[in-house]
Design a protein around this motif. Structure first.
Motif, PDB file in Angstrom:
ATOM      1  N   PRO B 471       4.356  -3.719 -10.961  1.00 27.32           N
ATOM      2  CA  PRO B 471       2.983  -4.220 -10.896  1.00 27.32           C
ATOM      3  C   PRO B 471       2.109  -3.283 -10.075  1.00 27.32           C
ATOM      4  O   PRO B 471       2.546  -2.734  -9.064  1.00 27.32           O
ATOM      5  N   GLU B 472       0.866  -3.100 -10.508  1.00 27.71           N
ATOM      6  CA  GLU B 472      -0.033  -2.205  -9.791  1.00 27.71           C
ATOM      7  C   GLU B 472      -1.074  -3.032  -9.061  1.00 27.71           C
ATOM      8  O   GLU B 472      -1.595  -4.015  -9.583  1.00 27.71           O
ATOM      9  N   ALA B 473      -1.354  -2.585  -7.849  1.00 24.54           N
ATOM     10  CA  ALA B 473      -2.317  -3.315  -7.024  1.00 24.54           C
ATOM     11  C   ALA B 473      -3.715  -3.152  -7.614  1.00 24.54           C
ATOM     12  O   ALA B 473      -4.094  -2.079  -8.076  1.00 24.54           O
ATOM     13  N   ILE B 474      -4.482  -4.233  -7.629  1.00 23.55           N
ATOM     14  CA  ILE B 474      -5.860  -4.162  -8.098  1.00 23.55           C
ATOM     15  C   ILE B 474      -6.754  -4.818  -7.055  1.00 23.55           C
ATOM     16  O   ILE B 474      -6.288  -5.592  -6.209  1.00 23.55           O
ATOM     17  N   GLU B 475      -8.023  -4.478  -7.118  1.00 29.04           N
ATOM     18  CA  GLU B 475      -8.996  -5.150  -6.263  1.00 29.04           C
ATOM     19  C   GLU B 475      -9.673  -6.226  -7.077  1.00 29.04           C
ATOM     20  O   GLU B 475     -10.117  -5.972  -8.188  1.00 29.04           O
ATOM     21  N   VAL B 476      -9.735  -7.421  -6.519  1.00 31.12           N
ATOM     22  CA  VAL B 476     -10.275  -8.542  -7.281  1.00 31.12           C
ATOM     23  C   VAL B 476     -11.416  -9.175  -6.506  1.00 31.12           C
ATOM     24  O   VAL B 476     -11.347  -9.339  -5.295  1.00 31.12           O
ATOM     25  N   LEU B 477     -12.472  -9.447  -7.224  1.00 26.08           N
ATOM     26  CA  LEU B 477     -13.560 -10.233  -6.651  1.00 26.08           C
ATOM     27  C   LEU B 477     -13.408 -11.659  -7.132  1.00 26.08           C
ATOM     28  O   LEU B 477     -13.153 -11.895  -8.309  1.00 26.08           O
ATOM     29  N   ILE B 489     -10.760  -4.342 -10.342  1.00 22.78           N
ATOM     30  CA  ILE B 489     -10.803  -2.888 -10.498  1.00 22.78           C
ATOM     31  C   ILE B 489      -9.377  -2.393 -10.593  1.00 22.78           C
ATOM     32  O   ILE B 489      -8.566  -2.583  -9.682  1.00 22.78           O
ATOM     33  N   TRP B 490      -9.073  -1.791 -11.713  1.00 23.59           N
ATOM     34  CA  TRP B 490      -7.717  -1.257 -11.947  1.00 23.59           C
ATOM     35  C   TRP B 490      -7.869   0.205 -12.324  1.00 23.59           C
ATOM     36  O   TRP B 490      -8.576   0.542 -13.259  1.00 23.59           O
ATOM     37  N   ARG B 545       3.343 -16.373   5.149  1.00 25.32           N
ATOM     38  CA  ARG B 545       4.177 -15.223   4.779  1.00 25.32           C
ATOM     39  C   ARG B 545       3.323 -13.973   4.652  1.00 25.32           C
ATOM     40  O   ARG B 545       3.553 -13.141   3.788  1.00 25.32           O
ATOM     41  N   GLY B 546       2.310 -13.876   5.475  1.00 20.01           N
ATOM     42  CA  GLY B 546       1.467 -12.685   5.403  1.00 20.01           C
ATOM     43  C   GLY B 546       0.011 -13.083   5.460  1.00 20.01           C
ATOM     44  O   GLY B 546      -0.321 -14.270   5.563  1.00 20.01           O
ATOM     45  N   GLY B 547      -0.840 -12.090   5.392  1.00 14.33           N
ATOM     46  CA  GLY B 547      -2.263 -12.355   5.542  1.00 14.33           C
ATOM     47  C   GLY B 547      -2.893 -12.742   4.232  1.00 14.33           C
ATOM     48  O   GLY B 547      -2.386 -13.611   3.521  1.00 14.33           O
ATOM     49  N   LEU B 548      -4.028 -12.079   3.935  1.00 13.23           N
ATOM     50  CA  LEU B 548      -4.710 -12.370   2.680  1.00 13.23           C
ATOM     51  C   LEU B 548      -3.818 -11.995   1.505  1.00 13.23           C
ATOM     52  O   LEU B 548      -3.144 -10.977   1.536  1.00 13.23           O
ATOM     53  N   PRO B 549      -3.823 -12.819   0.483  1.00 12.97           N
ATOM     54  CA  PRO B 549      -2.994 -12.492  -0.683  1.00 12.97           C
ATOM     55  C   PRO B 549      -3.477 -11.217  -1.389  1.00 12.97           C
ATOM     56  O   PRO B 549      -4.674 -10.927  -1.385  1.00 12.97           O
ATOM     57  N   ASN B 550      -2.545 -10.510  -1.945  1.00  7.38           N
ATOM     58  CA  ASN B 550      -2.886  -9.319  -2.720  1.00  7.38           C
ATOM     59  C   ASN B 550      -2.866  -9.649  -4.204  1.00  7.38           C
ATOM     60  O   ASN B 550      -2.154 -10.549  -4.646  1.00  7.38           O
ATOM     61  N   TRP B 551      -3.618  -8.839  -4.937  1.00  6.98           N
ATOM     62  CA  TRP B 551      -3.662  -9.039  -6.393  1.00  6.98           C
ATOM     63  C   TRP B 551      -2.974  -7.875  -7.083  1.00  6.98           C
ATOM     64  O   TRP B 551      -3.049  -6.735  -6.644  1.00  6.98           O
ATOM     65  N   PHE B 552      -2.324  -8.198  -8.160  1.00  4.70           N
ATOM     66  CA  PHE B 552      -1.625  -7.165  -8.946  1.00  4.70           C
ATOM     67  C   PHE B 552      -1.889  -7.387 -10.426  1.00  4.70           C
ATOM     68  O   PHE B 552      -2.140  -8.518 -10.862  1.00  4.70           O
ATOM     69  N   ILE B 553      -1.825  -6.295 -11.158  1.00  2.00           N
ATOM     70  CA  ILE B 553      -1.838  -6.423 -12.619  1.00  2.00           C
ATOM     71  C   ILE B 553      -0.423  -6.165 -13.096  1.00  2.00           C
ATOM     72  O   ILE B 553       0.272  -5.281 -12.608  1.00  2.00           O
ATOM     73  N   HIS B 554       0.024  -6.988 -14.028  1.00  2.05           N
ATOM     74  CA  HIS B 554       1.432  -6.895 -14.440  1.00  2.05           C
ATOM     75  C   HIS B 554       1.604  -6.638 -15.930  1.00  2.05           C
ATOM     76  O   HIS B 554       2.580  -6.028 -16.336  1.00  2.05           O
ATOM     77  N   GLY B 555       0.671  -7.114 -16.735  1.00  2.93           N
ATOM     78  CA  GLY B 555       0.921  -6.955 -18.174  1.00  2.93           C
ATOM     79  C   GLY B 555      -0.356  -6.823 -18.979  1.00  2.93           C
ATOM     80  O   GLY B 555      -1.456  -7.058 -18.479  1.00  2.93           O
ATOM     81  N   LEU B 556      -0.173  -6.438 -20.231  1.00  2.00           N
ATOM     82  CA  LEU B 556      -1.292  -6.316 -21.164  1.00  2.00           C
ATOM     83  C   LEU B 556      -0.975  -7.176 -22.384  1.00  2.00           C
ATOM     84  O   LEU B 556       0.141  -7.158 -22.894  1.00  2.00           O
ATOM     85  N   PHE B 557      -1.992  -7.911 -22.835  1.00  2.00           N
ATOM     86  CA  PHE B 557      -1.796  -8.703 -24.048  1.00  2.00           C
ATOM     87  C   PHE B 557      -2.245  -7.929 -25.267  1.00  2.00           C
ATOM     88  O   PHE B 557      -3.165  -7.114 -25.215  1.00  2.00           O
ATOM     89  N   GLY B 558      -1.620  -8.205 -26.377  1.00  2.00           N
ATOM     90  CA  GLY B 558      -1.971  -7.527 -27.617  1.00  2.00           C
ATOM     91  C   GLY B 558      -2.948  -8.344 -28.436  1.00  2.00           C
ATOM     92  O   GLY B 558      -3.123  -9.502 -28.228  1.00  2.00           O
TER      93      GLY B 558
END
Lengths: 201, 558
Positions: B471-477, B489-490, B545-558
Motif C-alpha cells: 500500500p502507498e501512503a496518500i494525503e487525504v482531505l 493526493i497519490w 495505537r498511534g497518533g493521527l491515522p494514516n491513509w493508504f491506497i491499496h487497489g484499483l477497480f476496473g
C-alpha cells in the motif's frame, strides 16, 4: 468477430477502467494468460484474483517487455487458452511494428484472442487490428446509495480498426451481469443510443 | 588409501617423481606415515610406520602433511562421476563400490568395462585396482589382495556384480589380472585372511593359529570357528558374505531405478553444441524406456561427464507427466546449451529422476488437440524461461486481509491435477538419488481452487481487480476525521473524490501480527473522472495505537 489482436490504451496509466471493458470481451470458457511486465506491476498494481471471481488465469510476471512479448506469443500458440492479455508499461523499444504484427498474425492463425494493454504509452505504429483508447467515465447512479459509485461506465474510443469505422461510445455492462454484453449509454456527440451492441470476442 | 593420497598430492605439487616423499598424519606418539611415493617405498618407508622409524632407516625422506579430508572429498566427487558406468555407486571407505549387474554389456562385456574404468582413472593420473565379483566382500578382497601386475597397492575401485546372493557363485568373473571364468570357490582361497576385512587382532590370532589363507578357513568346521570367534570379530559371518551365502545389499540401491539413457563419445567434445546434440540422441532412448514402463517424466536432468572427473547438470521440471519427445527436448535444449564443457564432455546421461504413471495415451487422432495438455506444455515452456516464481496461478487463502487473501502458487505445481488423462494415480515414483526434489503437495483441482475464499467471500463484498504490492501512503482531505474522504493526493496527482462507499472495517490478524497493528477502514472511492480506487485509513483516532491515522491506497477497480 474472429480472434485477433486488439490494442487498448489506458488514457491514464493509473486508471484501471479498461479491465472491466476487456473482461467483457474475453471469453471465459478456458483459462486466460495474463502477462504483466514489472513496471506495469509497480506502477498500477498486480492482478488481484479475489476481485476477479470465476476467472481461471495463469499470471506471468515478466522482467521486461521482451519477455512479456515472448510469453504472449508462446501463449497464442496454445489452444488451451481463451485469450492472452499483455500489459506493457510505456513505450518499450522491443514493442515495434514487427512485434505487434507477429502477435496479430499468431492470434489469427491459432484462433486465440490477444489484447495488448498499453499503460502510459503512445500510439505509435502498430499491427493491431483494433486500437482502443479507454478511460473510466463517471459511474451510473447506484440505486441503493446515491453517494456510492454505481455500475461502472467507460468512455471507449475505437480510433483505428480494420473493416469498421472508428467511433466513440460510452458503455456500461449489461444489467443481467452478462459481462460480454454492453449497453451504450450515451454517444460522444450527445446522441442517445438505446440499442445494445454485442462485442463478443 | 595410499596411492590416491600420494597421487593427488603429486598432481598438486611440482615435485620431481623420483623424490622420496612421505605424507604423514598425526598419531598418538608422533607423526605416522600415511602414504609414500614409489621412491620412498624403495627406501624402506611403509604406510602405517612411524615417521621417526622411517627416518632412522633413511634420513633423506621428505615429510609432508597429508590431507585426509581432501582425499575423502575427491572420493566423493569420483563417486558421482562413476555414475557414468552404473547408477548405483557407493563410497566404501577408500574405494568405490558399483553395482554393475546388467550394465557391463554397454561397455563391451565385463572385461571391456574393467578396461574402460582403468583407462579413465589412469587418464586422470589415478591408479585403480578393479575387480568384479558376485559378492561385494569378494570384490573388496580381490581389489585389495588379489594378484596384481602393478606390484603395488593402488587405489581400489571395487565392482560388485549382481545383487548378493542372486547370482550363483560360479558366474563370478574378475577383471584382469585374474583369468576369466574362475569361480569364487577357486579364486578366494589363496587370498590371505586379511582380505575378509576382519580387524587386526583377529587376523593376528588366525595367523598365529596357522590359518593364513581363506582356503584354510573354509576347510574348518563352521561350528568350531563360530565358537572360537564370537561377537564383533565374526569370522563365519565374513566368510559367508564373501562366498555369497549371506546377502549384503548395497545401501544406496533404489528398488526401481529411474529411466536413464546413456551416450558415450569417442572423443571428448568441447564445442558448446555438444550437449544439445547429445540431448537430441538421448531423448528417443529415454522416451522409449518411459513408454515401456508407462511412465511420464516430471523431472528430467541431463548430466554431462567431463574428462577431468567433474559433472555438469541441467534439469527441468514439467507440469504434467510427459513423454513427448519434442516437448521434452524443447524444454531442455536451452539449459543443455548453457552447460560449460570446460575440458570436454565424454559421456552424457539423461535421467528422468521423477516420473508418474502415464497410460498409453494416443494423441491427435482427430485434429483437435487436448487443451489441458497444451496448457501444461505452455506452462512448462514459460517456467523454463522465466522461472517458477514468474508463472503462477492464483490460490485463495483464508484471510480477511486483502494482501493475504490472494495467494499464488507456481503453475508448474498447481497444474498437475489437471492432467487426469492417463495418470491413473497420484503415486509418485522418485529416484532415490533425487531426494532434493520437493515432493508435490496434493493440490485441489483448479476448478475447486477458485471457490470464493470462505471468510472474505460472498458476492456482496467488492474487491478491486488490481492490488498494489504494498500500500502507498496518500494525503487525504476529509471533512471530519471520522467522516468520508474528500480529496486525495497519490503520486503527486490530486484526485477529487466524487463518490464514496464505505467504510468496510477489516481488523488486524492479532494472532499473527504484533498487537500494535491498527485496524483498517476501506473505502471505495470514485474521482470526478470516474476512476475508482480502494483506499483505507489505518486506525481510528483514540485507539491508543498511534497518533493521527494514516491513509493508504491499496487497489484499483476496473
Amino acid at each position: 468477430m474472429s480472434p485477433t489482436l486488439s490494442e487498448i490504451f489506458a488514457t491514464h496509466p493509473r486508471d484501471g477502467g479498461w479491465i472491466g471493458f476487456l473482461l467483457g470481451q474475453a471469453a471465459r470458457d478456458k483459462p486466460l494468460l495474463w502477462v504483466q511486465d514489472r513496471m506495469a506491476i509497480l506502477e498500477s498494481g498486480r492482478l488481484y484474483p479475489p476481485g476477479l471471481p470465476g476467472l481461471d488465469l495463469i499470471h506471468v510476471e515478466a522482467r521486461d517487455a521482451r519477455d512479456a512479448l515472448w510469453a504472449m506469443e508462446e501463449g497464442l500458440r496454445c489452444a488451451g487458452l481463451s485469450a492472452v492479455i499483455g500489459e506493457l508499461w510505456g513505450d518499450p523499444r522491443a514493442l515495434d511494428f514487427t512485434a505487434t504484427r507477429r502477435l496479430a498474425v499468431a492470434a489469427e492463425r491459432y484462433g486465440v484472442a490477444a489484447f495488448l494493454i498499453r499503460l502510459g504509452g503512445h500510439a505509435n505504429l502498430s499491427g493491431a487490428r483494433q486500437r482502443w483508447r479507454l478511460a473510466s467515465a463517471p459511474s451510473l447512479a447506484n440505486p441503493l446509495d446515491p453517494r456510492a459509485p454505481g455500475s461502472p461506465a467507460w468512455d471507449a474510443e475505437l480510433f483505428r480498426a480494420r473493416g469498421r469505422p472508428p467511433g466513440r461510445w460510452t458503455i456500461t455492462p449489461n444489467d443481467d451481469g452478462q459481462a460480454d454484453r454492453f449497453h451504450l449509454v450515451a454517444g460522444a456527440g450527445d446522441r442517445a443510443l438505446g440499442e445494445e451492441q454485442r462485442l463478443s470476442a | 588409501m595410499p596411492a590416491l593420497a600420494i597421487e593427488r598430492w603429486a598432481k598438486s605439487s611440482d615435485c620431481p617423481p623420483e623424490a622420496p616423499i612421505v605424507l604423514s598424519v598425526e598419531g598418538t606418539h608422533g607423526p605416522i606415515i600415511h602414504a609414500v611415493t614409489r621412491a620412498a617405498a624403495e627406501r624402506g618407508a611403509r604406510p602405517g610406520a612411524r615417521l621417526t622409524d622411517a627416518r632412522a632407516i633413511d634420513p633423506a625422506l621428505i615429510a609432508e602433511p597429508a590431507d585426509p579430508a581432501g582425499d575423502a572429498a575427491l572420493v566423493q566427487r569420483l563417486a558421482i562421476w562413476a555414475g557414468r558406468w552404473s547408477p548405483l555407486v557407493e563410497v566404501d571407505g577408500d574405494g568405490l563400490r558399483l553395482d554393475v549387474s546388467g550394465v557391463a554389456h554397454l561397455f563391451g562385456g565385463e572385461r571391456g568395462l574393467v578396461r574402460d574404468i582403468e583407462r579413465r582413472f589412469a587418464r586422470m593420473g589415478l591408479t585403480a585396482r578393479v575387480a568384479i565379483a558376485s559378492t561385494a566382500a569378494a570384490a573388496w578382497a580381490m581389489a585389495h589382495f588379489g594378484p596384481s601386475p602393478l606390484g603395488e597397492g593402488g587405489s581400489s575401485c571395487r565392482l560388485r556384480k549382481g545383487e548378493a546372493g542372486s547370482s550363483s557363485p560360479d558366474l563370478t568373473t574378475f577383471g584382469h589380472p585374474l583369468p576369466r571364468e574362475r569361480g569364487l570357490a577357486a579364486s578366494l582361497p589363496p587370498l590371505p585372511v586379511a582380505a575378509l576385512r576382519l580387524d587386526s587382532d583377529t587376523v593376528r590370532t588366525l595367523d598365529r593359529l596357522g590359518l593364513k589363507t581363506i582356503g584354510a578357513l573354509i576347510d574348518l568346521p563352521r561350528l568350531a570357528l563360530a565358537r572360537r570367534f564370537r561377537g564383533a570379530a565374526d569370522v563365519v559371518d565374513a566368510l559367508d558374505r564373501a562366498l555369497g551365502r549371506k546377502p549384503e545389499p548395497l545401501t544406496a540401491a533404489p528398488a526401481d531405478p529411474p529411466p536413464r539413457a546413456l551416450l558415450k563419445l569417442e572423443e571428448p567434445a568441447t564445442h558448446p553444441e555438444a550437449a544439445p546434440q547429445a540431448l537430441e540422441r538421448l531423448i528417443p532412448d529415454l522416451v522409449e524406456q518411459l513408454e515401456q514402463r508407462r511412465l511420464g517424466a516430471r523431472q528430467l536432468s541431463l548430466t554431462g561427464y567431463r574428462v577431468d572427473g567433474s559433472t555438469g547438470v541441467a534439469s527441468v521440471a514439467t507440469a504434467i507427466p510427459s513423454r513427448e519427445p519434442k516437448h521434452l527436448q524443447r524444454l531442455l535444449v536451452d539449459k543443455a546449451a548453457a552447460l560449460d564443457p570446460e575440458f570436454g564432455f565424454d559421456a552424457f546421461a539423461l535421467t528422468a529422476g521423477w516420473t508418474e504413471d502415464l497410460g498409453a495415451a494416443q494423441e491427435n487422432l482427430v485434429e483437435e488437440s487436448s487443451g489441458e495438455r497444451e496448457l501444461a506444455r505452455l506452462v512448462d515452456r514459460l517456467t523454463v524461461k522465466l522461472g517458477p516464481r514468474a508463472v503462477r496461478r492464483p490460490q485463495a487463502r483464508e484471510s480477511h486481509l486483502p494482501e493475504r487473501a490472494s495467494g499464488w502458487v507456481a503453475a508448474v505445481d498447481g497444474l498437475s491435477p489437471l492432467a487426469g488423462e492417463g495418470g491413473s494415480s497420484r503415486r509418485l515414483r522418485k529416484g532415490e538419488g533425487m531426494s532434493y526434489l520437493r515432493s508435490s503437495p496434493p493440490h485441489p483441482p483448479i476448478a475447486a481452487q477458485w471457490a470464493p475464499p470462505s471468510p472474505a467471500g460472498g458476492e456482496g463484498l467488492m474487491r478491486p481487480q488490481r492490488l498494489l504490492d504494498r500500500p502507498e501512503a496518500i494525503e487525504v482531505l476529509y471533512a471530519t476525521p471520522e467522516g468520508m474522504p474528500r480529496r486525495f493526493i497519490w503520486r503527486r496527482a490530486a484526485h477529487d473524490i466524487a463518490r464514496v462507499e464505505g467504510p468496510e472495517r477489516i481488523a488486524p490478524e492479532w494472532w499473527r501480527r504484533p498487537s500494535s497493528e491498527r485496524l483498517r477502514d476501506y473505502y471505495r472511492v470514485e474521482d470526478v473522472q470516474g476512476r475508482r480506487y480502494w483506499i483505507y485509513r489505518e486506525g481510528v483516532i483514540g485507539d491508543g495505537r498511534g497518533g493521527l491515522p494514516n491513509w493508504f491506497i491499496h487497489g484499483l477497480f476496473g
